[in-house]
Design a protein around this motif. Structure first.
Motif, PDB file in Angstrom:
ATOM      1  N   THR A 259       0.827  -1.221   0.000  1.00 21.61           N
ATOM      2  CA  THR A 259       0.000   0.000   0.000  1.00 21.61           C
ATOM      3  C   THR A 259       0.854   1.261   0.000  1.00 21.61           C
ATOM      4  O   THR A 259       0.355   2.334   0.348  1.00 21.61           O
ATOM      5  CB  THR A 259      -0.916  -0.007   1.234  1.00 21.61           C
ATOM      6  OG1 THR A 259      -0.111  -0.042   2.426  1.00 21.61           O
ATOM      7  CG2 THR A 259      -1.822  -1.217   1.225  1.00 21.61           C
ATOM      8  N   ARG A 267      -3.978   3.420   3.846  1.00 21.38           N
ATOM      9  CA  ARG A 267      -3.279   2.134   3.770  1.00 21.38           C
ATOM     10  C   ARG A 267      -3.964   1.091   4.655  1.00 21.38           C
ATOM     11  O   ARG A 267      -4.122  -0.074   4.267  1.00 21.38           O
ATOM     12  CB  ARG A 267      -1.817   2.311   4.184  1.00 21.38           C
ATOM     13  CG  ARG A 267      -1.054   3.299   3.342  1.00 21.38           C
ATOM     14  CD  ARG A 267       0.377   3.474   3.812  1.00 21.38           C
ATOM     15  NE  ARG A 267       1.213   2.348   3.401  1.00 21.38           N
ATOM     16  CZ  ARG A 267       2.531   2.309   3.589  1.00 21.38           C
ATOM     17  NH1 ARG A 267       3.157   3.335   4.177  1.00 21.38           N
ATOM     18  NH2 ARG A 267       3.227   1.264   3.186  1.00 21.38           N
ATOM     19  N   ARG A 270      -7.143   0.026   2.944  1.00 20.22           N
ATOM     20  CA  ARG A 270      -6.861  -0.865   1.810  1.00 20.22           C
ATOM     21  C   ARG A 270      -6.595  -2.294   2.298  1.00 20.22           C
ATOM     22  O   ARG A 270      -7.119  -3.263   1.732  1.00 20.22           O
ATOM     23  CB  ARG A 270      -5.667  -0.323   1.029  1.00 20.22           C
ATOM     24  CG  ARG A 270      -5.178  -1.195  -0.127  1.00 20.22           C
ATOM     25  CD  ARG A 270      -6.156  -1.197  -1.289  1.00 20.22           C
ATOM     26  NE  ARG A 270      -6.433   0.131  -1.794  1.00 20.22           N
ATOM     27  CZ  ARG A 270      -5.656   0.787  -2.672  1.00 20.22           C
ATOM     28  NH1 ARG A 270      -4.553   0.212  -3.142  1.00 20.22           N
ATOM     29  NH2 ARG A 270      -6.007   1.997  -3.091  1.00 20.22           N
TER      30      ARG A 270
END
Length: 314
Positions: A259, A267, A270
């Motif tokens: 990420t 991040r 994700r």
């Protein structure tokens, strides 16, 4: 749900902190007249001075009886909460920004309770009653946490206006427990990364011995498009076409470095999205973070451990 008791607060003055289980004694219950009670008291005062002015003993007697009834309703409102027991408070796993359900278990302690109202801050309240000797069902309250990480449980407020609505009795409970809130997954995130590792198969799979023409014996459930119809017409034997390249990866490695280039919270979102996708796909997956490495797994406990690790990231 992950709950952790907080460190003791050394500041002065300190708000009263409550721990479950607890009982509502007289020091925890407050009672004030409601709007209806204030109007009733004003009416009684008018009747009292009018009866004194006109020396009407019957009106004085009626006023005293109504005042006595008002005092009794105050006692009944207080007793509707007195010695009520809060046994436990739990919460199904909360996700940042999404509604969660707070489960509150109460017990009546041998007395029937009427028209109780419970709420958690500004959330919608729940109305209920409690039987004398039956174990009631947990009361569900919707709560919402704005961000991931450790959050204190919202204060609970228990109220009642039973029996006539002339007085409001309430108790406010500030619980010491904290709840770990998972990060929200990235909406419409990308598919799983291609850095999948072909390790040892984590699930038993039927890997037939392939013949030179890439055929195997037919198994119930094979799609019709994979059946070797020409061979069936010649020999009458059922076979299905197969290819070793059609098997999905057995294990997936999710790294923090995948990420790179996104903001810190993006991040985390994700990775939460990829964890959810890997869980739905049935793959075994591992998670590597700057502070923690989790080995591969696929069950619910492994998923919870990964999400807890993301929630605790600084």
């Amino acid at each position: 749900m992950t709950i952790q008791p907080p460190a003791p607060d050394r500041r002065w003055p300190v708000r009263r902190q409550d721990r479950t289980p607890l009982r509502l004694d007289r020091r925890r219950i407050y009672i004030v007249p409601s709007r209806a009670g204030m109007g009733w008291a004003a009416l009684l005062a008018t009747m009292f001075f009018g009866a004194l002015n006109y020396m009407n003993n019957a009106a004085l007697l009626l006023t005293c009886e109504l005042a006595t009834s008002m005092a009794l309703t105050m006692v009944l409102s207080f007793r509707n909460l007195y010695w009520l027991e809060l046994q436990s408070v739990s919460c199904r796993q909360a996700v940042a920004g999404e509604p969660a359900m707070l489960q509150v278990q109460l017990a009546s302690s041998g007395r029937r309770r009427h028209r109780l109202q419970l709420d958690a801050g500004l959330q919608p309240s729940a109305w209920f009653g409690l039987a004398a000797n039956l174990r009631p069902e947990p009361i569900s309250l919707p709560v919402r946490f704005p961000s991931r990480g450790w959050h204190a449980l919202p204060p609970l407020q228990l109220r009642t206006r039973w029996p006539l609505g002339l007085f409001t009795a309430w108790a406010r409970l500030r619980l010491t427990e904290k709840i770990l809130v998972w990060p929200a997954a990235e909406p419409a995130g990308p598919p799983l990364p291609m850095q999948a590792q072909h390790l040892q198969p984590s699930l038993p799979q039927h890997r037939p011995t392939h013949s030179p023409d890439m055929l195997r014996k037919y198994r119930p459930g094979d799609p019709p498009t994979h059946i070797a119809w020409k061979l069936l017409a010649r020999s009458g034997e059922w076979h299905a076409k197969t290819s070793p390249a059609s098997h999905p990866p057995d294990q997936l490695a999710l790294h923090w470095s995948l990420t790179e280039g996104l903001p810190h919270e993006a991040r985390i979102a994700r990775l939460a999205h990829w964890l959810h996708q890997a869980r739905q796909s049935g793959l075994a997956y591992s998670l590597e973070l700057p502070t923690l490495n989790l080995p591969a797994g696929r069950d619910d406990r492994h998923y919870a451990s990964c999400m807890n690790a993301l929630a605790c990231l600084p």
